[in-house]
Design an enzyme around this catalytic site. Structure first.
Site: not given
Ligand code: PEP
Length: 252
Positions: A9, A11, A95, A97, A167, A173, A212
């Site tokens: 992803n 973003k 997501h 966000e 998630e 992040g 992460s």
């Molecule tokens: C995400 O945004 O879906 C995500 C898992 O981000 P990160 O791997 O940076 O935590």
């Protein structure tokens, strides 16, 4: 046996020059993957570049969001049909966000999920709890409601043609990863909730962990019985790291 999937992803990251290098590396390395689907979900303006870079390779691509409406007077919204025209197979919906920054409710996310399927895409619906929700013991209530909204809007059979990404918001992040046991427990909870409606669909549902994930922790997470791959944010922007995560999803 369920398929395995690692989806990046991006973003709101990327530029034409950096994408060319990243996509070139993916293209050069994806053929060596055994039993893992590798996908990149890129910003809309880069879909054409992505299609040109990955067409004819084993890698696939997708969008990061889709309109819950079809074509029409919805300024700024991008339809599933448009994503299909650019060769997208997948689209991420819900997501965290999108939920927290853009105010998408469970009902909006579920509508996007249903429309994505109708428009020929494979939606990956994200679910997950905040740190406060986890600490107050509300993880199952929150994630259960997110899953139930999708089931209500699209029906359990729709999950036969979709993916679910767990998630935890506190791990996205932040550098904090759920432990393999924490992630497994949440995945098992979600699978059981779907199995209560249709055991066969639940058994074949591809479920991704996101939060992460790095090459260093991917192997342990992907070895858990209900984790079939990952949704990768930051590490998906680093070509070698992303492909190492894809390799960690191979069954051994
Ligand atoms: C995400 O945004 O879906 C995500 C898992 O981000 P990160 O791997 O940076 O935590």
């Amino acid at each position: 046996m369920r398929g395995r999937l690692v989806a990046g992803n991006w973003k709101s990251n990327g530029n034409l020059a950096a994408n060319e290098k990243l996509l070139g590396y993916v293209r050069a390395n994806v053929a060596g993957l055994q039993g893992v689907m590798c996908a990149v979900c890129v910003p809309y303006p880069y879909l054409d570049q992505t299609r040109q870079a990955l067409a004819g390779s084993a890698a696939v691509w997708g969008g990061q969001d889709v309109s819950q409406f079809g074509a029409g007077a919805y300024t700024g919204a991008v339809t599933g049909g448009m994503l299909r025209e650019f060769g997208c197979r997948y689209v991420i919906v819900g997501h965290s966000e999108r939920r927290s920054i853009f105010g998408e409710s469970n009902a909006v996310v579920a509508a996007k999920f249903a429309v994505a399927l109708q428009e020929g895409l494979t939606p990956i619906v994200c679910v997950g709890e905040t740190l406060q929700e986890r600490e107050t013991g509300a993880m199952e209530q929150v994630v259960g409601a997110q899953v139930d909204a999708v089931l209500a809007a699209a029906g359990v059979a729709a999950l036969g043609s979709a993916g679910v990404a767990y998630e935890p918001v506190w791990a996205i992040g932040t550098g904090k990863t759920a432990t393999p046991d924490e992630a497994q427990a949440a995945h098992a909870f979600i699978r059981a909730r779907i199995a209560a409606r249709d055991a066969a669909i639940a058994a074949k549902l591809v479920m991704l962990y996101g939060g992460s994930v790095k090459a260093a922790n991917a192997g342990q997470l992907f070895s858990m019985p209900d984790i079939d791959g990952g949704l990768i944010g930051g590490a998906a922007l680093v070509a070698e790291e992303f492909m190492a995560i894809c390799r960690a999803a191979e069954r051994r």
